[in-house]
Design an enzyme around this catalytic site. Structure first.
Site, mmCIF file in Angstrom:
data_model
loop_
_atom_site.group_PDB
_atom_site.id
_atom_site.type_symbol
_atom_site.label_atom_id
_atom_site.label_comp_id
_atom_site.label_asym_id
_atom_site.label_seq_id
_atom_site.Cartn_x
_atom_site.Cartn_y
_atom_site.Cartn_z
ATOM 1 N N CYS A 134 0.759 -1.459 -0.006
ATOM 2 C CA CYS A 134 0.392 0.316 -0.322
ATOM 3 C C CYS A 134 0.998 1.138 0.005
ATOM 4 O O CYS A 134 0.632 2.363 -0.028
ATOM 5 C CB CYS A 134 -0.839 -0.137 1.307
ATOM 6 S SG CYS A 134 -2.315 -1.188 1.317
ATOM 7 N N HIS A 274 -3.342 7.043 2.892
ATOM 8 C CA HIS A 274 -3.769 5.652 2.805
ATOM 9 C C HIS A 274 -5.314 5.361 2.515
ATOM 10 O O HIS A 274 -4.976 5.560 4.282
ATOM 11 C CB HIS A 274 -2.197 4.532 3.133
ATOM 12 C CG HIS A 274 -3.171 3.133 2.543
ATOM 13 N ND1 HIS A 274 -3.982 3.033 0.611
ATOM 14 C CD2 HIS A 274 -3.148 2.300 3.386
ATOM 15 C CE1 HIS A 274 -3.823 1.856 1.220
ATOM 16 N NE2 HIS A 274 -4.092 1.019 2.314
ATOM 17 N N ASN A 304 -9.956 -0.010 0.499
ATOM 18 C CA ASN A 304 -8.867 0.031 0.888
ATOM 19 C C ASN A 304 -8.386 -0.290 -0.609
ATOM 20 O O ASN A 304 -8.256 -1.922 -1.229
ATOM 21 C CB ASN A 304 -7.919 -0.837 1.645
ATOM 22 C CG ASN A 304 -6.521 -0.907 1.560
ATOM 23 O OD1 ASN A 304 -6.018 -0.353 0.511
ATOM 24 N ND2 ASN A 304 -5.768 -1.229 3.131
HETATM 25 N N1 COA Z 1 -17.883 -7.958 10.652
HETATM 26 C C1 COA Z 1 -18.156 -8.333 11.952
HETATM 27 N N2 COA Z 1 -17.676 -9.410 13.448
HETATM 28 C C2 COA Z 1 -15.725 -8.752 13.163
HETATM 29 C C3 COA Z 1 -16.091 -8.586 11.621
HETATM 30 C C4 COA Z 1 -16.608 -8.277 10.726
HETATM 31 N N3 COA Z 1 -16.520 -7.735 9.704
HETATM 32 N N4 COA Z 1 -14.124 -8.548 11.881
HETATM 33 C C5 COA Z 1 -14.253 -8.903 12.931
HETATM 34 N N5 COA Z 1 -15.293 -8.660 13.732
HETATM 35 C C6 COA Z 1 -15.483 -9.408 15.281
HETATM 36 C C7 COA Z 1 -14.055 -10.503 15.782
HETATM 37 O O1 COA Z 1 -14.687 -11.938 15.682
HETATM 38 C C8 COA Z 1 -14.380 -9.790 17.197
HETATM 39 O O2 COA Z 1 -15.212 -10.853 17.724
HETATM 40 P P1 COA Z 1 -15.064 -11.382 19.006
HETATM 41 O O3 COA Z 1 -14.758 -9.930 20.020
HETATM 42 O O4 COA Z 1 -16.269 -12.119 19.648
HETATM 43 O O5 COA Z 1 -13.698 -11.932 19.928
HETATM 44 C C9 COA Z 1 -14.738 -8.312 17.093
HETATM 45 O O6 COA Z 1 -15.300 -8.176 15.710
HETATM 46 C C10 COA Z 1 -13.617 -7.759 17.665
HETATM 47 O O7 COA Z 1 -12.848 -7.604 16.062
HETATM 48 P P2 COA Z 1 -11.484 -7.054 16.405
HETATM 49 O O8 COA Z 1 -10.417 -7.256 14.790
HETATM 50 O O9 COA Z 1 -10.506 -7.185 17.764
HETATM 51 O O10 COA Z 1 -11.567 -5.569 15.642
HETATM 52 P P3 COA Z 1 -11.033 -4.267 15.468
HETATM 53 O O11 COA Z 1 -11.501 -3.291 16.102
HETATM 54 O O12 COA Z 1 -9.348 -3.470 15.407
HETATM 55 O O13 COA Z 1 -11.428 -3.943 13.435
HETATM 56 C C11 COA Z 1 -10.421 -3.937 11.847
HETATM 57 C C12 COA Z 1 -10.728 -4.861 12.705
HETATM 58 C C13 COA Z 1 -9.609 -4.882 11.465
HETATM 59 C C14 COA Z 1 -10.978 -3.567 11.358
HETATM 60 C C15 COA Z 1 -9.428 -2.962 12.348
HETATM 61 O O14 COA Z 1 -8.067 -3.542 13.105
HETATM 62 C C16 COA Z 1 -7.833 -2.639 11.345
HETATM 63 O O15 COA Z 1 -8.553 -1.413 10.320
HETATM 64 N N6 COA Z 1 -6.687 -2.426 11.464
HETATM 65 C C17 COA Z 1 -6.191 -2.148 10.762
HETATM 66 C C18 COA Z 1 -6.091 -3.648 9.328
HETATM 67 C C19 COA Z 1 -5.335 -2.265 7.944
HETATM 68 O O16 COA Z 1 -5.962 -1.307 7.529
HETATM 69 N N7 COA Z 1 -5.104 -2.760 6.819
HETATM 70 C C20 COA Z 1 -4.423 -2.982 5.313
HETATM 71 C C21 COA Z 1 -2.854 -2.235 6.132
HETATM 72 S S1 COA Z 1 -2.021 -1.826 4.581
#
Ligand code: COA
Length: 348
Positions: A134, A274, A304
């Protein structure tokens, strides 16, 4: 332009013992393309256990564009390239270099940039791909600016293009909701010193390899039926690690790039981060003390798009009249590698 002619250009300067006079490198045209097919959050919720509400509140994404089965990365890139060249008033035959930042090339090799070179009819252009996920487009801007600033080249097409939908596990709700496909392109040409790309800060931390990666398909883990069963041929991510990394590295890198040209966040007219997650964009802007009106966001419509995210955002910002002559524009990429890159640009 060949290597020989670029060396000849530099030699007289070295012989006279004068320090090389760097000229500027400006973005003189932009363009982007996204595939027609729009995939909404509600459609995703029919496939995996998620909801429009969850996706919007955690990421800011409403919908994304997905490439058709017959559409490869170079197909998206080619349309973006044509639009950028037209916008810049540059003929493909006059290009010295085509640099394609992508993690989802048409083939393992050769470079997708070579396919684009052929289809554009860019007969005099060198072509190579750049792999920085990215951050790729921002790495590409810095690389292209270097060739122009030293006088080695005059017209460079920098493309950021990805079709990550082809490498997603559509049963993994933690990743399949985040990404979309697209391509953006910029034409770089010389300008007067002190304009265009003023500084770039590039960084990497390979210890974060497994934070976001595609483990199989290379020489370490070739594709086997076992690999396919385990879905190791699909993007895998530890979302929280990436989130923490972005908040730790990105503001520091922006301060560093600004410091190099004696600027501070107050000088930024538009911050183009980004487009990965609206919460990351808001948190970074807050740390820089920037109001949302100076921060660009369009990830609600595209998700993204990896290397394409910055050039798509720049093109839309330009179309909306949000970048004026002499404005300080800061572009920031971050992602797999881990990598990050910042460009400070004086718009012209
Ligand atoms: N829908 C519903 N629930 C979801 C889900 C979805 N699409 N994806 C994950 N969950 C659930 C998880 O299973 C977890 O459940 P649990 O509490 O029962 O275990 C809960 O939601 C929280 O998950 P978590 O991973 O802690 O969520 P988060 O707040 O960290 O958000 C992202 C997840 C991926 C949105 C976030 O971590 C993020 O954006 N990270 C950066 C990723 C990124 O930018 N990557 C590309 C880089 S170039």
């Amino acid at each position: 332009m060949s290597i020989v002619s670029s060396v000849n250009h530099i030699l007289p300067i070295a012989a006279s013992m004068e320090p090389p006079r760097l000229q500027g490198a400006a973005i003189s045209g932009l363009g982007f393309y996204v595939p027609d097919r729009i995939l909404t959050n509600s459609e995703l919720a029919e496939r995996v256990d998620t909801s429009d509400e969850w996706i919007q509140s955690r990421t800011g994404i409403r919908e994304r564009h997905i490439a058709a089965p017959h559409e490869a990365t170079s197909d998206l890139a080619l349309i973006a390239a044509h639009r950028a060249l037209k916008n810049a008033g540059v003929d493909a035959a006059d290009l010295d270099l085509i640099l394609c930042a992508t993690s989802t090339g048409d083939y393992v090799w050769p470079a997708t940039a070579c396919i684009i070179q052929d289809k554009l009819g860019a007969k005099h252009a060198a072509a190579f791909d750049l792999s920085a996920a990215c951050s790729g487009f921002c790495y590409g801007l810095a690389t292209a600016a270097g060739f122009i600033q030293t006088g080695a080249m005059k017209k460079i097409l920098v493309i950021g293009a990805d079709a990550l939908s082809k490498h997603l596990n559509w049963d993994d709700r933690s990743t399949c909701i985040l990404f979309g496909d697209g391509a953006g392109a910029a034409v770089l040409t010389p300008c007067s010193a002190g304009c265009g790309i003023l500084s770039s800060t590039l960084g990497s931390d390979g210890s974060g390899l497994e934070s976001v990666w595609l483990a199989a398909g290379g020489t370490r883990t070739p594709i086997t039926t076992e690999v396919l069963d385990k879905k190791l041929n699909c993007l895998a991510m530890r979302g929280k690690e990436v989130y923490r990394f972005a908040l730790e590295m990105v503001p520091a890198a922006i301060y560093e790039a600004l410091k190099r040209v004696c600027r501070s966040p107050e000088d930024i007219s538009l911050l183009v981060l980004h487009q990965a997650n609206s919460r990351i964009i808001e948190a970074v802007s807050e740390r820089l003390g920037m109001n949302p009106d100076r921060v660009f966001m369009n990830l609600d419509r595209y998700g993204n798009t990896s290397a394409a995210s910055i050039p798509i955002a720049l093109t839309e910002a330009d179309e909306q009249g949000r970048m004026k002559k002499d404005d300080i524009i800061v572009t920031v990429g971050f992602g797999a590698g881990l990598t990050w890159a910042v460009n400070v640009i004086r718009w012209n």
